[in-house]
Design a protein around this motif. Structure first.
Motif, PDB file in Angstrom:
ATOM      1  N   LYS A 203     -86.696  20.390   8.600  1.00 42.37           N
ATOM      2  CA  LYS A 203     -87.612  21.378   8.020  1.00 42.37           C
ATOM      3  C   LYS A 203     -87.500  21.384   6.504  1.00 42.37           C
ATOM      4  CE  LYS A 203     -88.872  26.277   8.433  1.00 42.37           C
ATOM      5  NZ  LYS A 203     -88.539  27.554   9.110  1.00 42.37           N
ATOM      6  N   MET A 204     -86.292  21.191   5.995  1.00 41.99           N
ATOM      7  CA  MET A 204     -86.050  21.113   4.550  1.00 41.99           C
ATOM      8  C   MET A 204     -85.289  19.832   4.267  1.00 41.99           C
ATOM      9  SD  MET A 204     -84.045  23.780   2.051  1.00 41.99           S
ATOM     10  CE  MET A 204     -83.987  23.514   0.265  1.00 41.99           C
ATOM     11  N   GLU A 205     -85.665  19.129   3.214  1.00 40.38           N
ATOM     12  CA  GLU A 205     -84.952  17.898   2.875  1.00 40.38           C
ATOM     13  C   GLU A 205     -85.189  17.510   1.433  1.00 40.38           C
ATOM     14  OE1 GLU A 205     -86.283  14.137   4.345  1.00 40.38           O
ATOM     15  OE2 GLU A 205     -88.227  14.942   4.927  1.00 40.38           O
ATOM     16  N   ILE A 206     -84.360  16.572   0.988  1.00 37.13           N
ATOM     17  CA  ILE A 206     -84.464  16.010  -0.360  1.00 37.13           C
ATOM     18  C   ILE A 206     -84.733  14.518  -0.192  1.00 37.13           C
ATOM     19  CG2 ILE A 206     -83.363  15.770  -2.610  1.00 37.13           C
ATOM     20  CD1 ILE A 206     -81.317  17.936  -1.523  1.00 37.13           C
TER      21      ILE A 206
ATOM     22  N   GLU B  40     -85.249   9.910  -8.850  1.00 37.24           N
ATOM     23  CA  GLU B  40     -86.246  10.947  -8.625  1.00 37.24           C
ATOM     24  C   GLU B  40     -85.964  11.613  -7.286  1.00 37.24           C
ATOM     25  OE1 GLU B  40     -90.758  10.451  -9.192  1.00 37.24           O
ATOM     26  OE2 GLU B  40     -90.515  10.515  -7.004  1.00 37.24           O
ATOM     27  N   LEU B  41     -85.957  12.932  -7.280  1.00 32.90           N
ATOM     28  CA  LEU B  41     -85.679  13.712  -6.081  1.00 32.90           C
ATOM     29  C   LEU B  41     -86.853  14.628  -5.794  1.00 32.90           C
ATOM     30  CD1 LEU B  41     -82.029  14.692  -7.067  1.00 32.90           C
ATOM     31  CD2 LEU B  41     -82.667  12.951  -5.393  1.00 32.90           C
ATOM     32  N   THR B  42     -87.340  14.606  -4.565  1.00 32.97           N
ATOM     33  CA  THR B  42     -88.435  15.476  -4.154  1.00 32.97           C
ATOM     34  C   THR B  42     -87.943  16.392  -3.046  1.00 32.97           C
ATOM     35  OG1 THR B  42     -90.084  13.789  -4.679  1.00 32.97           O
ATOM     36  CG2 THR B  42     -90.786  15.591  -3.257  1.00 32.97           C
ATOM     37  N   VAL B  43     -88.107  17.685  -3.232  1.00 35.35           N
ATOM     38  CA  VAL B  43     -87.713  18.655  -2.222  1.00 35.35           C
ATOM     39  C   VAL B  43     -88.932  18.993  -1.372  1.00 35.35           C
ATOM     40  CG1 VAL B  43     -86.836  20.972  -1.776  1.00 35.35           C
ATOM     41  CG2 VAL B  43     -85.872  19.614  -3.637  1.00 35.35           C
ATOM     42  N   LEU B  44     -88.783  18.829  -0.060  1.00 38.15           N
ATOM     43  CA  LEU B  44     -89.855  19.138   0.884  1.00 38.15           C
ATOM     44  C   LEU B  44     -89.439  20.314   1.761  1.00 38.15           C
ATOM     45  CD1 LEU B  44     -90.855  15.566   2.134  1.00 38.15           C
ATOM     46  CD2 LEU B  44     -91.846  16.866   0.244  1.00 38.15           C
ATOM     47  N   TRP B  45     -90.375  21.228   1.956  1.00 36.40           N
ATOM     48  CA  TRP B  45     -90.189  22.344   2.873  1.00 36.40           C
ATOM     49  C   TRP B  45     -91.324  22.293   3.885  1.00 36.40           C
ATOM     50  CZ3 TRP B  45     -86.692  25.784   4.414  1.00 36.40           C
ATOM     51  CH2 TRP B  45     -87.102  26.907   5.140  1.00 36.40           C
ATOM     52  N   GLU B  46     -90.998  22.064   5.136  1.00 39.74           N
ATOM     53  CA  GLU B  46     -91.988  21.881   6.188  1.00 39.74           C
ATOM     54  C   GLU B  46     -92.978  20.767   5.824  1.00 39.74           C
ATOM     55  OE1 GLU B  46     -93.578  25.835   6.784  1.00 39.74           O
ATOM     56  OE2 GLU B  46     -92.068  26.260   8.322  1.00 39.74           O
ATOM     57  N   GLY B  47     -92.438  19.690   5.229  1.00 41.12           N
ATOM     58  CA  GLY B  47     -93.227  18.518   4.896  1.00 41.12           C
ATOM     59  C   GLY B  47     -94.021  18.604   3.617  1.00 41.12           C
TER      60      GLY B  47
ATOM     61  N   ASN C 197     -79.701  36.538  18.973  1.00 34.29           N
ATOM     62  CA  ASN C 197     -78.789  37.083  19.983  1.00 34.29           C
ATOM     63  C   ASN C 197     -78.700  38.605  19.914  1.00 34.29           C
ATOM     64  OD1 ASN C 197     -78.185  34.430  20.813  1.00 34.29           O
ATOM     65  ND2 ASN C 197     -76.549  34.257  19.284  1.00 34.29           N
ATOM     66  N   GLY C 198     -79.880  39.217  19.677  1.00 39.22           N
ATOM     67  CA  GLY C 198     -79.939  40.672  19.659  1.00 39.22           C
ATOM     68  C   GLY C 198     -79.531  41.309  18.351  1.00 39.22           C
ATOM     69  N   LYS C 199     -79.107  40.510  17.362  1.00 37.38           N
ATOM     70  CA  LYS C 199     -78.694  41.051  16.068  1.00 37.38           C
ATOM     71  C   LYS C 199     -79.762  40.731  15.023  1.00 37.38           C
ATOM     72  CE  LYS C 199     -73.746  40.637  17.000  1.00 37.38           C
ATOM     73  NZ  LYS C 199     -72.448  40.084  16.523  1.00 37.38           N
ATOM     74  N   PRO C 200     -80.162  41.714  14.230  1.00 39.92           N
ATOM     75  CA  PRO C 200     -81.227  41.495  13.247  1.00 39.92           C
ATOM     76  C   PRO C 200     -80.731  40.754  12.006  1.00 39.92           C
ATOM     77  CG  PRO C 200     -80.413  43.725  13.066  1.00 39.92           C
ATOM     78  CD  PRO C 200     -79.685  43.108  14.237  1.00 39.92           C
ATOM     79  N   TYR C 201     -81.637  40.040  11.359  1.00 42.22           N
ATOM     80  CA  TYR C 201     -81.342  39.467  10.047  1.00 42.22           C
ATOM     81  C   TYR C 201     -82.530  39.747   9.114  1.00 42.22           C
ATOM     82  CZ  TYR C 201     -84.023  35.503  11.961  1.00 42.22           C
ATOM     83  OH  TYR C 201     -84.972  34.704  12.538  1.00 42.22           O
ATOM     84  N   ALA C 202     -82.224  39.862   7.820  1.00 41.69           N
ATOM     85  CA  ALA C 202     -83.215  40.290   6.830  1.00 41.69           C
ATOM     86  C   ALA C 202     -83.861  39.129   6.087  1.00 41.69           C
ATOM     87  CB  ALA C 202     -82.569  41.237   5.816  1.00 41.69           C
ATOM     88  N   ALA C 203     -83.295  37.927   6.223  1.00 38.48           N
ATOM     89  CA  ALA C 203     -83.830  36.761   5.507  1.00 38.48           C
ATOM     90  C   ALA C 203     -83.219  35.508   6.117  1.00 38.48           C
ATOM     91  CB  ALA C 203     -83.530  36.841   4.018  1.00 38.48           C
ATOM     92  N   THR C 204     -83.819  34.360   5.801  1.00 42.95           N
ATOM     93  CA  THR C 204     -83.237  33.076   6.197  1.00 42.95           C
ATOM     94  C   THR C 204     -82.774  32.328   4.955  1.00 42.95           C
ATOM     95  OG1 THR C 204     -85.385  31.943   6.118  1.00 42.95           O
ATOM     96  CG2 THR C 204     -84.707  32.883   8.233  1.00 42.95           C
ATOM     97  N   ALA C 205     -81.655  31.656   5.074  1.00 37.74           N
ATOM     98  CA  ALA C 205     -81.123  30.827   3.994  1.00 37.74           C
ATOM     99  C   ALA C 205     -81.003  29.398   4.513  1.00 37.74           C
ATOM    100  CB  ALA C 205     -79.765  31.335   3.538  1.00 37.74           C
ATOM    101  N   SER C 206     -81.630  28.456   3.833  1.00 32.47           N
ATOM    102  CA  SER C 206     -81.640  27.048   4.248  1.00 32.47           C
ATOM    103  C   SER C 206     -81.000  26.204   3.160  1.00 32.47           C
ATOM    104  CB  SER C 206     -83.073  26.575   4.508  1.00 32.47           C
ATOM    105  OG  SER C 206     -83.691  27.352   5.515  1.00 32.47           O
ATOM    106  N   TYR C 207     -80.027  25.403   3.574  1.00 35.74           N
ATOM    107  CA  TYR C 207     -79.357  24.504   2.641  1.00 35.74           C
ATOM    108  C   TYR C 207     -79.696  23.065   3.004  1.00 35.74           C
ATOM    109  CZ  TYR C 207     -76.330  27.513  -0.113  1.00 35.74           C
ATOM    110  OH  TYR C 207     -75.860  28.415  -1.019  1.00 35.74           O
ATOM    111  N   ALA C 208     -80.060  22.273   2.019  1.00 37.62           N
ATOM    112  CA  ALA C 208     -80.255  20.834   2.194  1.00 37.62           C
ATOM    113  C   ALA C 208     -79.229  20.101   1.353  1.00 37.62           C
ATOM    114  CB  ALA C 208     -81.663  20.424   1.790  1.00 37.62           C
ATOM    115  N   THR C 209     -78.548  19.131   1.969  1.00 39.05           N
ATOM    116  CA  THR C 209     -77.653  18.255   1.215  1.00 39.05           C
ATOM    117  C   THR C 209     -78.111  16.813   1.411  1.00 39.05           C
ATOM    118  OG1 THR C 209     -76.080  18.064   3.048  1.00 39.05           O
ATOM    119  CG2 THR C 209     -75.678  19.800   1.422  1.00 39.05           C
ATOM    120  N   LEU C 210     -77.893  16.019   0.400  1.00 40.21           N
ATOM    121  CA  LEU C 210     -78.256  14.603   0.420  1.00 40.21           C
ATOM    122  C   LEU C 210     -77.151  13.807  -0.251  1.00 40.21           C
ATOM    123  CD1 LEU C 210     -80.331  12.163   0.594  1.00 40.21           C
ATOM    124  CD2 LEU C 210     -81.064  12.860  -1.694  1.00 40.21           C
TER     125      LEU C 210
END
Length: 566
Positions: free
Chosen positions: A143-146, A156-163, A217-230
């Motif tokens: 979903k996320m990549e470099i 040159e590095l291009t960051v893609l989020w959902e393509g 799993n029944g527990k709420p979260y307020a945001a998503t954090a996505s890490y990409a490593t290359l």
């Protein structure tokens, strides 16, 4: 609201590792890299502060993370890994089938930390040379990549989020054990730096989406954090011997031999570097007809290839010479039921560039039968035409764009496209309805049964990113989304279709696919060597072959293969 923040300072907001239930001050990431063990390549998956830190505890939440190997043809296979737990290394290690270029990749959901949902997207590019970095292209499963690409001494590095390219993402880039450098992606999702030294390059990027709320799993979260490593190996391009010797602790694959031009090319090199040629695939063979071999804008008979050749796509080692007719450039070559059809083109009648240019478009239309190794002349075009393009849809050959050159006169722009029923070889050409454009140096392709006229230069000498569609059923022209990119992006583009899907590649070196309703272009791959006036041909196994073409530094004889996801 969404926002991108610095990966290495993200730990000041929340920690990614826990020691005794207390947030640790340093951020840790999931990494992949490759190394040579007893002369054989293997993948290594580990969790650490940097790509050099392999001794950190591997989180229980990430145990069982699978590692995948993806090759240039788009094939993806699981790497069988075994956990190694020593004082110096805590990692999952697994052998690779061979040492060929590939991408190692995985994604893993860490789960909830505080009120965030954390996911890692991890990639390593396993290559032997900088100019191979872009061969594998983007990873459809991430979903996320470099996505990396080498431009001489620059990375040159291009960051893609959902393509899609993602702007304003902060990157941290480290070469070997050097200091981290901070970059931020531009509006096209790109960031570049001049790499100093060589060794393993490690890149971190992250993206926080505060609008993505939910439950796990029944527990709420307020945001998503996505890490990409290359990670990727980098060889100093300015060193005559391939750069200084790699440090012992850097997995730069020292046992791999320096690649030759032939091993860097997806297919054996063309016997001559060429652009503005004709190319098509038929019955497992790649055919290449004539083209331009001289310097840019230097047109003469001496600078037009005298050859018609073919190569077996799967396992071919040598180009086979075939009978040539008129040397041409700016022609179209298509295939239909195992035969090749050559349409139009430009002949230079002046012998050398020292003579006054005498350029003429031709109305020639001919069929080559590989079983007889012979050409047959067919009904000539209604008007001489060059710098055009052509595509077969069903049984119909469509010819679109171009102009007519006649010696010293300026080119006459052609404002009508034409069609020929290949099922009736003794038939005649038919003009298509009036079209809303005049362009040359364009590409032609099929988009789900519609003729596509892509990019080119218009009659005002303006490079265009416009895409026009013709529907054979309604006999009407319409518009699709313009090509992405700027400046020269639409000039000398190449296109082809697979199962009705339209693929295009221009001078920026990005391969795009037009979505089904024609409303947008999605990136599906990147070239190691961006080029224009090249050809794009299906290789018969859900991959694209990028053949020849030109760059600012001259013509090319190599090819690249871009694997496609289904």
């Amino acid at each position: 609201m969404t926002r991108a923040i610095h990966g290495l300072v993200f730990a000041t907001i929340f920690a990614l590792t826990i020691v005794g239930g207390v947030p640790h001050a340093d951020a840790h990431f999931l990494w992949l890299k490759s190394e040579s063990q007893a002369g054989k390549p293997q993948a290594v998956l580990f969790f650490g502060e940097s790509a050099q830190d392999e001794a950190h505890h591997f989180p229980d939440k990430l145990d069982g993370t699978k590692v995948w190997r993806r090759t240039a043809d788009g094939k993806r296979s699981e790497v069988a890994t075994t956990k190694v737990d020593t004082d110096d290394r805590v990692a999952y290690v697994g052998p690779l089938e061979d040492d060929d270029p590939c991408v190692l990749e995985t994604s893993a959901q860490y789960g909830l930390y505080s009120n965030w949902l954390l996911t890692y997207y991890v990639k390593h590019v396993h290559v032997a040379a900088n100019d191979q970095l872009a061969v594998e292209g983007p990873s459809p499963e991430l979903k996320m990549e470099i996505v990396p690409r080498a431009n001489d001494e620059e990375l040159e590095l291009t960051v893609l989020w959902e393509g899609k390219p993602r702007a304003d993402v902060d990157l941290s880039v480290t070469v070997a054990d050097g200091d981290a450098k901070k970059l931020t992606t531009d509006k096209n999702g790109k960031a570049s730096l001049k790499v100093e030294g060589e060794g393993l390059v490690a890149v971190v990027a992250n993206f926080v989406d505060e609008t993505a709320k939910g439950e796990l799993n029944g527990k709420p979260y307020a945001a998503t954090a996505s890490y990409a490593t290359l990670t990727l190996p980098w060889i100093c391009p300015c060193s005559e011997d391939g750069g200084p010797a790699a440090k012992d602790d850097q997995p730069t694959r020292p046992e791999s031999p320096a690649p030759t031009p032939a091993t860097q090319s997806a297919l054996p090199l063309l016997p001559e570097a060429v652009s503005s040629f004709g190319a098509a695939a038929a019955d497992g063979w790649l055919y290449v007809y004539s083209g331009h071999t001289g310097e840019e804008h230097a047109h003469s008979a001496a600078n037009q290839s005298q050859h018609f050749r073919r190569l077996l796509i799967d396992g071919g080692h040598e180009w086979e010479e075939l009978p040539t007719q008129t040397p041409l450039q700016g022609l179209a070559l298509v295939s239909y039921q195992g035969k090749l059809y050559r349409v139009g083109g430009m002949s230079a009648l002046n012998a050398t560039t020292k003579d006054k240019e005498d350029l003429h478009s031709t109305a020639e239309f001919a069929c080559y039968d590989p079983t007889r190794r012979a050409w047959t002349a067919l009904t000539r075009l209604p008007a001489a035409r060059s710098s055009h393009n052509a595509v077969v849809i069903g049984h119909t050959l469509y010819v679109v764009g171009g102009w007519k050159l006649d010696g010293e006169k300026a080119g006459e722009w052609l404002d009508r496209s034409v069609a020929f029923d290949l099922a009736s070889p003794n038939g005649d050409w038919q003009k298509l309805p009036e079209q809303p454009f005049q362009r040359r140096a364009l590409a032609a392709g099929e988009c789900h049964g519609k003729l596509a006229a892509i990019g080119g230069m218009d009659e005002d000498q303006v490079i265009s990113g416009r895409v026009d569609l013709f529907d054979p059923e309604t006999q009407k022209w319409s518009r699709a989304a313009d090509l992405p990119g700027e400046d020269m992006a639409g000039f000398g583009v190449a296109a082809c279709s697979i199962d009705g899907q339209l693929f295009v590649c221009g001078s920026e070196g990005i391969v795009y696919r037009l979505n089904d309703d024609g409303s947008k272009w999605d990136e599906v791959g990147r070239l190691a060597k961006p080029r224009f006036f090249h050809q794009l041909v299906p290789d018969g196994s859900r991959a694209l072959l990028v053949i020849g073409g030109a760059t600012e530094k001259g013509h090319l004889a190599d090819s690249e293969r871009i694997g496609l996801s289904r």
